[in-house]
Design a protein around this motif. Structure first.
Motif, PDB file in Angstrom:
ATOM      1  N   UNK A   1      -6.681   6.812   4.941  1.00  0.00           N
ATOM      2  CA  UNK A   1      -5.346   6.322   5.323  1.00  0.00           C
ATOM      3  C   UNK A   1      -5.424   4.822   5.569  1.00  0.00           C
ATOM      4  N   UNK A   2      -4.690   4.020   4.793  1.00  0.00           N
ATOM      5  CA  UNK A   2      -4.799   2.571   4.981  1.00  0.00           C
ATOM      6  C   UNK A   2      -4.116   2.091   6.256  1.00  0.00           C
ATOM      7  N   UNK A   3      -4.569   0.949   6.740  1.00  0.00           N
ATOM      8  CA  UNK A   3      -3.911   0.230   7.840  1.00  0.00           C
ATOM      9  C   UNK A   3      -3.612  -1.161   7.310  1.00  0.00           C
ATOM     10  N   UNK A   4      -2.360  -1.583   7.428  1.00  0.00           N
ATOM     11  CA  UNK A   4      -1.981  -2.911   6.925  1.00  0.00           C
ATOM     12  C   UNK A   4      -2.477  -3.130   5.500  1.00  0.00           C
ATOM     13  N   UNK A   5      -2.276  -2.140   4.667  1.00  0.00           N
ATOM     14  CA  UNK A   5      -2.552  -2.206   3.226  1.00  0.00           C
ATOM     15  C   UNK A   5      -4.042  -2.250   2.864  1.00  0.00           C
ATOM     16  N   UNK A   6      -4.917  -2.039   3.851  1.00  0.00           N
ATOM     17  CA  UNK A   6      -6.358  -2.021   3.534  1.00  0.00           C
ATOM     18  C   UNK A   6      -6.976  -0.763   4.130  1.00  0.00           C
TER      19      UNK A   6
ATOM     20  N   UNK B   1       1.728   4.148   0.840  1.00  0.00           N
ATOM     21  CA  UNK B   1       2.603   3.570  -0.177  1.00  0.00           C
ATOM     22  C   UNK B   1       1.962   2.306  -0.757  1.00  0.00           C
ATOM     23  N   UNK B   2       2.182   2.093  -2.073  1.00  0.00           N
ATOM     24  CA  UNK B   2       1.580   0.966  -2.811  1.00  0.00           C
ATOM     25  C   UNK B   2       0.054   1.016  -2.717  1.00  0.00           C
ATOM     26  N   UNK B   3      -0.495   2.110  -3.164  1.00  0.00           N
ATOM     27  CA  UNK B   3      -1.913   2.374  -2.931  1.00  0.00           C
ATOM     28  C   UNK B   3      -2.829   2.033  -4.099  1.00  0.00           C
ATOM     29  N   UNK B   4      -2.236   1.712  -5.265  1.00  0.00           N
ATOM     30  CA  UNK B   4      -3.066   1.548  -6.474  1.00  0.00           C
ATOM     31  C   UNK B   4      -4.318   0.688  -6.247  1.00  0.00           C
ATOM     32  N   UNK B   5      -4.187  -0.503  -5.577  1.00  0.00           N
ATOM     33  CA  UNK B   5      -5.393  -1.350  -5.430  1.00  0.00           C
ATOM     34  C   UNK B   5      -6.511  -0.674  -4.628  1.00  0.00           C
ATOM     35  N   UNK B   6      -6.153   0.324  -3.824  1.00  0.00           N
ATOM     36  CA  UNK B   6      -7.168   0.937  -2.959  1.00  0.00           C
ATOM     37  C   UNK B   6      -8.005   1.983  -3.695  1.00  0.00           C
TER      38      UNK B   6
ATOM     39  N   UNK C   1       4.924   5.652   3.800  1.00  0.00           N
ATOM     40  CA  UNK C   1       4.450   4.325   4.226  1.00  0.00           C
ATOM     41  C   UNK C   1       4.065   4.335   5.698  1.00  0.00           C
ATOM     42  N   UNK C   2       4.796   5.092   6.489  1.00  0.00           N
ATOM     43  CA  UNK C   2       4.465   5.174   7.914  1.00  0.00           C
ATOM     44  C   UNK C   2       3.988   6.582   8.237  1.00  0.00           C
ATOM     45  N   UNK C   3       2.996   6.659   9.086  1.00  0.00           N
ATOM     46  CA  UNK C   3       2.405   7.938   9.501  1.00  0.00           C
ATOM     47  C   UNK C   3       3.428   8.821  10.210  1.00  0.00           C
ATOM     48  N   UNK C   4       3.401  10.099   9.868  1.00  0.00           N
ATOM     49  CA  UNK C   4       4.213  11.091  10.579  1.00  0.00           C
ATOM     50  C   UNK C   4       3.363  12.354  10.662  1.00  0.00           C
ATOM     51  N   UNK C   5       3.096  12.814  11.855  1.00  0.00           N
ATOM     52  CA  UNK C   5       2.185  13.946  12.046  1.00  0.00           C
ATOM     53  C   UNK C   5       2.599  15.163  11.246  1.00  0.00           C
TER      54      UNK C   5
END
Ligand code: FAD
Length: 332
Positions: free
Chosen positions: A10-15, A45-50, A71-75
């Motif tokens: 799970x990314x944080x701030x796109x990383x 969201x927008x995960x391709x680079x990862x 894009x935002x975490x939801x349990x």
């Protein structure tokens, strides 16, 4: 019994946070004897680079959930996705980071798929059965937890405890693009995301270096001394309970029994006496540095390096020295 080792990415701030690569290292180790596959579940969201990052560290398969609604975490949403996936194609082991999201998600998923869960693990072993190993009683003992039953063994993993996975340039993963539809009837709705206050706001549990301040700092504004050193080192700023109770730092930065447990490579305690309740939160750090004017302070019994002196003299000197040595480089 399922097959393969899965990790939650799970990314944080796109990383992707460092713990993801530590889990990948462990997943590769656990997968090796049986030639199993290592799978990452990548959510956001927008995960391709990862995806390339996960491949480089030896991921064989990526379940890619890339959607604006993620894009935002939801349990409720995240745990449904993971539980549905596990039910369809059960892994043998699933690792999640022992951070705020992972600690909430892991038990929720485990109950849905009716399997065992071990929290805060620092190692795993295969002696007869599969075991998760975690510290207990303020790190004085290590507890070995044995999984029973046929369900996947689910665990949260403490950051900074496991070796990062090896780089495998050219390694390719199978990318499975997953459909996602926002479930109806969500019980929690995200209204606003508040970014933390400015200045040394890194999450203490994920940092590889933590500079913590205690009552010895004397006033809220003096935390800037810890913040300056932290910014040179690329570190997070933690606090003792006394500093938090005095209103000098928010509770989320408190280290200790009623705060967070941190396991950085370097923990620098500034004006902290080293009460047992504080030690519980930091005694697993790899290297402990203490700065205190009282040579009898408890913290020195725990420290690898101790500086007896006034923090108001030592901290600016240390910060300046580190800045000179590191230049624009950051240690963490
Ligand atoms: P102090 O114990 O007052 O120590 C301040 C230190 O600063 C002293 O050693 C002093 O020599 C040094 N100092 C002062 N001036 C200077 C100077 N100019 N230069 C250098 N050194 C200086 N505490 C936590 O931290 N985390 C917790 O999660 C936590 N949970 C608790 C839960 C319970 C149930 C209880 C009962 C207590 C808990 N505590 C916790 C509180 C804990 O017992 C201590 O009171 C607290 O850790 C002390 O904080 P401190 O070291 O900043 O302050």
């Amino acid at each position: 019994m399922g097959k393969g080792i899965w990790i939650l990415a799970e990314p944080r701030d796109k990383a992707l946070p460092r713990v993801v690569f530590e889990m990948l290292g462990e997943a590769r180790r656990l997968a090796a004897p049986g030639g199993e596959e290592v799978t990452a579940v990548l959510l956001g969201h927008s995960l391709e680079p990862l995806v390339a990052e996960l491949e480089k560290y030896g991921t064989d398969r990526v379940f890619l959930y890339d959607h604006a609604d993620l894009a935002e975490y939801n349990l409720q949403v995240y745990s449904k996705i993971l539980a549905d996936l596990i039910v369809k194609d059960p892994p043998r082991v699933m690792l999640l980071p022992a951070n705020a999201h992972g600690r909430e998600l892991a038990p929720s998923v485990a109950i849905k798929v009716k399997s065992g869960m071990a929290s805060d693990c620092i190692r795993f072993s295969h002696e007869g059965a599969f075991h998760g190993i975690r510290p207990a009683y303020a790190g004085k003992v290590l507890v070995t937890l044995e999984y029973t039953g046929d369900g996947p063994s689910i665990a949260t993993v403490r950051p900074n405890q496991l070796a990062m996975g090896e780089l495998r340039e050219g390694h390719k993963a199978t990318i499975v693009k997953m459909e996602f539809e926002k479930p109806q009837g969500l019980r929690a709705k995200l209204l606003e995301v508040k970014k933390p206050e400015q200045g040394a706001t890194m999450e203490v549990t994920e940092a590889t270096i933590v500079v913590s301040g205690g009552r010895g700092l004397g006033a809220k504004e003096n935390f800037s001394l810890c913040e300056s050193l932290a910014s040179v080192l690329g570190a997070a700023v933690g606090a003792s309970r006394m500093a938090v109770d005095a209103g000098w730092r928010e509770h989320k930065y408190q280290v200790g029994q009623t705060g967070k447990v941190v396991t950085p490579n370097i923990y620098i305690a500034c004006g902290i006496s080293g009460a047992i309740q504080h030690q519980v939160g930091m005694n697993q750090s790899k290297c402990i540095v203490a700065i205190n004017k009282d040579p009898e302070a408890n913290i020195f019994k725990l420290a690898d390096y101790g500086i007896v002196g006034d923090i108001f003299t030592i901290l600016p000197l240390l910060t300046q020295e580190c800045r000179t040595m590191l230049g624009s480089e950051v240690l963490a």
